[in-house]
Design a protein around this motif. Structure first.
Motif, PDB file in Angstrom:
ATOM      1  N   LEU A  50       0.835  -1.196   0.000  1.00 35.26           N
ATOM      2  CA  LEU A  50       0.000   0.000   0.000  1.00 35.26           C
ATOM      3  C   LEU A  50       0.871   1.247   0.000  1.00 35.26           C
ATOM      4  O   LEU A  50       0.650   2.173  -0.804  1.00 35.26           O
ATOM      5  N   ALA A  51       1.840   1.316   0.905  1.00 34.50           N
ATOM      6  CA  ALA A  51       2.729   2.481   0.979  1.00 34.50           C
ATOM      7  C   ALA A  51       3.494   2.660  -0.326  1.00 34.50           C
ATOM      8  O   ALA A  51       3.675   3.787  -0.809  1.00 34.50           O
ATOM      9  N   LEU A 297       9.634   2.658 -16.029  1.00 33.80           N
ATOM     10  CA  LEU A 297       8.874   2.685 -14.785  1.00 33.80           C
ATOM     11  C   LEU A 297       9.247   1.542 -13.841  1.00 33.80           C
ATOM     12  O   LEU A 297       8.809   1.503 -12.699  1.00 33.80           O
ATOM     13  N   HIS A 298      10.033   0.586 -14.341  1.00 30.61           N
ATOM     14  CA  HIS A 298      10.548  -0.503 -13.519  1.00 30.61           C
ATOM     15  C   HIS A 298       9.408  -1.338 -12.921  1.00 30.61           C
ATOM     16  O   HIS A 298       8.508  -1.748 -13.634  1.00 30.61           O
ATOM     17  N   GLU A 299       9.390  -1.512 -11.613  1.00 32.04           N
ATOM     18  CA  GLU A 299       8.507  -2.514 -11.006  1.00 32.04           C
ATOM     19  C   GLU A 299       7.027  -2.223 -11.184  1.00 32.04           C
ATOM     20  O   GLU A 299       6.231  -3.109 -11.425  1.00 32.04           O
ATOM     21  N   GLY A 300       6.623  -0.992 -11.031  1.00 31.31           N
ATOM     22  CA  GLY A 300       5.207  -0.679 -11.092  1.00 31.31           C
ATOM     23  C   GLY A 300       4.508  -0.929  -9.769  1.00 31.31           C
ATOM     24  O   GLY A 300       5.117  -0.894  -8.690  1.00 31.31           O
ATOM     25  N   LEU A 301       3.222  -1.202  -9.835  1.00 29.62           N
ATOM     26  CA  LEU A 301       2.369  -1.327  -8.651  1.00 29.62           C
ATOM     27  C   LEU A 301       2.390  -2.751  -8.093  1.00 29.62           C
ATOM     28  O   LEU A 301       2.719  -3.703  -8.801  1.00 29.62           O
ATOM     29  N   ARG A 302       2.019  -2.859  -6.816  1.00 29.62           N
ATOM     30  CA  ARG A 302       1.998  -4.154  -6.148  1.00 29.62           C
ATOM     31  C   ARG A 302       0.602  -4.440  -5.603  1.00 29.62           C
ATOM     32  O   ARG A 302      -0.045  -3.536  -5.071  1.00 29.62           O
ATOM     33  N   PRO A 303       0.107  -5.675  -5.704  1.00 34.82           N
ATOM     34  CA  PRO A 303      -1.202  -5.992  -5.130  1.00 34.82           C
ATOM     35  C   PRO A 303      -1.153  -5.901  -3.608  1.00 34.82           C
ATOM     36  O   PRO A 303      -0.245  -6.437  -2.966  1.00 34.82           O
ATOM     37  N   ALA A 304      -2.134  -5.209  -3.035  1.00 33.15           N
ATOM     38  CA  ALA A 304      -2.155  -5.008  -1.585  1.00 33.15           C
ATOM     39  C   ALA A 304      -3.419  -5.531  -0.924  1.00 33.15           C
ATOM     40  O   ALA A 304      -3.467  -5.651   0.302  1.00 33.15           O
ATOM     41  N   LEU A 305      -4.449  -5.844  -1.711  1.00 31.01           N
ATOM     42  CA  LEU A 305      -5.744  -6.273  -1.155  1.00 31.01           C
ATOM     43  C   LEU A 305      -5.921  -7.773  -1.334  1.00 31.01           C
ATOM     44  O   LEU A 305      -5.752  -8.302  -2.438  1.00 31.01           O
ATOM     45  N   GLU A 306      -6.255  -8.451  -0.246  1.00 30.15           N
ATOM     46  CA  GLU A 306      -6.557  -9.876  -0.289  1.00 30.15           C
ATOM     47  C   GLU A 306      -7.735 -10.163   0.626  1.00 30.15           C
ATOM     48  O   GLU A 306      -8.047  -9.374   1.532  1.00 30.15           O
ATOM     49  N   VAL A 307      -8.380 -11.292   0.409  1.00 29.59           N
ATOM     50  CA  VAL A 307      -9.421 -11.768   1.316  1.00 29.59           C
ATOM     51  C   VAL A 307      -8.942 -13.087   1.909  1.00 29.59           C
ATOM     52  O   VAL A 307      -8.554 -13.997   1.172  1.00 29.59           O
ATOM     53  N   TYR A 308      -8.961 -13.169   3.237  1.00 25.69           N
ATOM     54  CA  TYR A 308      -8.545 -14.381   3.947  1.00 25.69           C
ATOM     55  C   TYR A 308      -9.785 -15.136   4.397  1.00 25.69           C
ATOM     56  O   TYR A 308     -10.728 -14.546   4.947  1.00 25.69           O
ATOM     57  N   GLN A 399     -15.597  -3.071   7.109  1.00 29.57           N
ATOM     58  CA  GLN A 399     -14.308  -2.790   7.709  1.00 29.57           C
ATOM     59  C   GLN A 399     -13.232  -3.610   7.006  1.00 29.57           C
ATOM     60  O   GLN A 399     -13.503  -4.663   6.431  1.00 29.57           O
ATOM     61  N   LEU A 400     -12.010  -3.098   7.057  1.00 31.03           N
ATOM     62  CA  LEU A 400     -10.861  -3.746   6.440  1.00 31.03           C
ATOM     63  C   LEU A 400      -9.708  -3.707   7.438  1.00 31.03           C
ATOM     64  O   LEU A 400      -9.540  -2.728   8.167  1.00 31.03           O
ATOM     65  N   HIS A 401      -8.901  -4.764   7.427  1.00 28.68           N
ATOM     66  CA  HIS A 401      -7.779  -4.841   8.350  1.00 28.68           C
ATOM     67  C   HIS A 401      -6.477  -4.500   7.620  1.00 28.68           C
ATOM     68  O   HIS A 401      -6.162  -5.104   6.594  1.00 28.68           O
ATOM     69  N   LEU A 402      -5.745  -3.554   8.176  1.00 27.82           N
ATOM     70  CA  LEU A 402      -4.407  -3.228   7.695  1.00 27.82           C
ATOM     71  C   LEU A 402      -3.418  -4.095   8.454  1.00 27.82           C
ATOM     72  O   LEU A 402      -3.417  -4.108   9.688  1.00 27.82           O
ATOM     73  N   VAL A 403      -2.565  -4.831   7.721  1.00 29.78           N
ATOM     74  CA  VAL A 403      -1.644  -5.762   8.381  1.00 29.78           C
ATOM     75  C   VAL A 403      -0.211  -5.497   7.936  1.00 29.78           C
ATOM     76  O   VAL A 403       0.040  -4.959   6.851  1.00 29.78           O
TER      77      VAL A 403
END
Length: 417
Positions: A50-51, A297-308, A399-403
């Protein structure tokens, strides 16, 4: 005229607005272990990617001489709005006036509605927002709508900033012909309740055999049109806005804005929304296209959202049923099993999901086809799922949990759909 204030209890009339129920106190789970202490299924955002995404897209916009107004309807999560604004975003884009009311109540004061404002109940919300200090922009594309808005806002004694939407044949909203854009701009000039602040568009409706060429041409049309209207003296602001860009073709729009001679005289604004958490589906594929066009642009964006979620049944060989379904995760594409853990274990002990295939979703059940080599699968095992098109996952959660990287819950954030 607005019959009464619609801002007294922001979001109170909206679907999914949060009350004071103890069910909403997600912060009780802050500081806990996702694999041991949190009720599953749960939507999870990973702090590190996310950051990265927040900084990456802000830097991308700045390098192209553009402002960033992320599309907030993707997440409708005030904590994410704050982080986007703290990272340098110019404003927040939204789709509806109730969404604007919710965002403004949480501190977002410059809002861009990427839709036509219709209906007097919605206009009443807009009036109250402007009176409360919101810098609000909406789009227009017809003489009838402009006349209605002009009369309503003049009677209310406030001025509404409008952007003319530039459309394409067979697309969504927007003026199809350049002449229609000019005629609408001239009409706005004579209406005391309106102020023409620029042009808006959305390239995601451009298709065809060569979408890249089509999008480049569309972006150039936006640039040419906003410069033409400014030269004719039809703009009511010193630095007219020109804005477009979803999360798939933002590089093409940014390049057109950068190379279009806008610097110092116009305000280019990019509006991607899904970038903030990216995904494991359609935008992962779109990102491959961006990086192939722009290897710098090299790496680009990273996936940050998942469902457990947890396996709840192993009813027959080769089949696992997971306690997660259409009410928990987006279904533009079937979810992707990413990693598995034992309940109560830690991130040092991941288990394989190699060859696992999601084959079906029901309301609250996911069917996984297990390969013959799958071993040690147990009821209660926790699986992290990747999702496609994050908009369709966010709107399922209150609600969503930041981990962190160890799946420790750092914070729990509300949504305000």
């Amino acid at each position: 005229m607005a019959p009464h204030s619609t801002l007294e209890s922001p979001g109170s009339q909206d679907k999914g607005s949060l009350g004071k129920s103890t069910l909403d106190k997600g912060t009780l789970e802050t500081g806990r272990d996702l694999l041991a202490d949190v009720s599953l299924p749960a939507a999870v955002i990973h702090e590190q990617p996310l950051a990265h995404n927040l900084a990456w897209m802000q830097n991308f916009a700045e390098q192209h001489g553009a402002q960033l107004a992320p599309h907030g309807k993707t997440t409708m999560t005030p904590e994410l709005f704050r982080r986007q604004l703290d990272a340098g975003s110019w404003g927040i884009t939204l789709a509806t006036l109730p969404q604007c009311r919710a965002a403004f109540a949480e501190g977002a004061t410059r809002l861009l509605v990427a839709n036509q404002l219709v209906g007097h109940a919605n206009m009443a919300i807009a009036v109250d927002l402007i009176r409360a200090g919101c810098e609000l922009y909406v789009t227009v594309d017809s003489a009838e709508n402009v006349a209605d808005l002009g009369e309503y806002f003049a009677k209310a004694g406030v001025t509404l900033r409008v952007l003319i939407e530039v459309g394409i044949d067979g697309g969504r909203c927007g003026c199809r012909e350049d002449e229609a854009i000019t005629e609408l701009a001239r009409q706005i000039r004579h209406l005391p309740g309106l102020m023409l602040a620029g042009l808006e568009g959305y390239e995601g409706v451009v298709h065809g055999d060569d979408p890249i060429a089509g999008i480049r041409a569309y972006a150039e049309r936006l640039v040419t049109s906003v410069k033409r209207l400014a030269q004719e003296g039809l703009m009511d602001v010193e630095s007219p806005i020109v804005t477009a860009s979803g999360s798939a073709w933002y590089d093409l729009i940014a390049e057109a804005f950068r190379d279009g001679g806008l610097e110092g005289h116009f305000t280019p604004v990019l509006r991607p929304g899904c970038y903030v958490v990216h995904d494991h589906g359609v935008y992962r594929e779109a990102q491959k296209g961006v990086l192939s066009r722009r290897p710098d642009l090299h790496e680009g964006l990273r996936p940050a959202l998942e469902v457990y979620a947890q396996i709840q049944s192993l009813p027959e060989p080769g089949l696992a049923i997971v306690a997660m379904g259409k009410r928990d995760i987006g279904i533009d594409l079937l979810p992707e099993a990413l990693v598995r853990y034992r309940e109560g274990s830690n991130t040092d002990s991941p288990l394989s999901v190699d060859g696992w295939k999601v084959v079906k979703l029901m309301d609250q059940h996911t069917f996984i086809e297990l390969p013959q080599h799958a071993e040690g699968v147990q009821v209660g095992d926790i699986i992290a799922f990747g999702t496609s098109h994050p908009c369709m996952t966010f709107d399922k959660w209150r609600q969503l949990h930041l981990v962190d990287e160890n799946l420790q819950v750092l914070d729990t954030w509300k949504t305000c759909f």
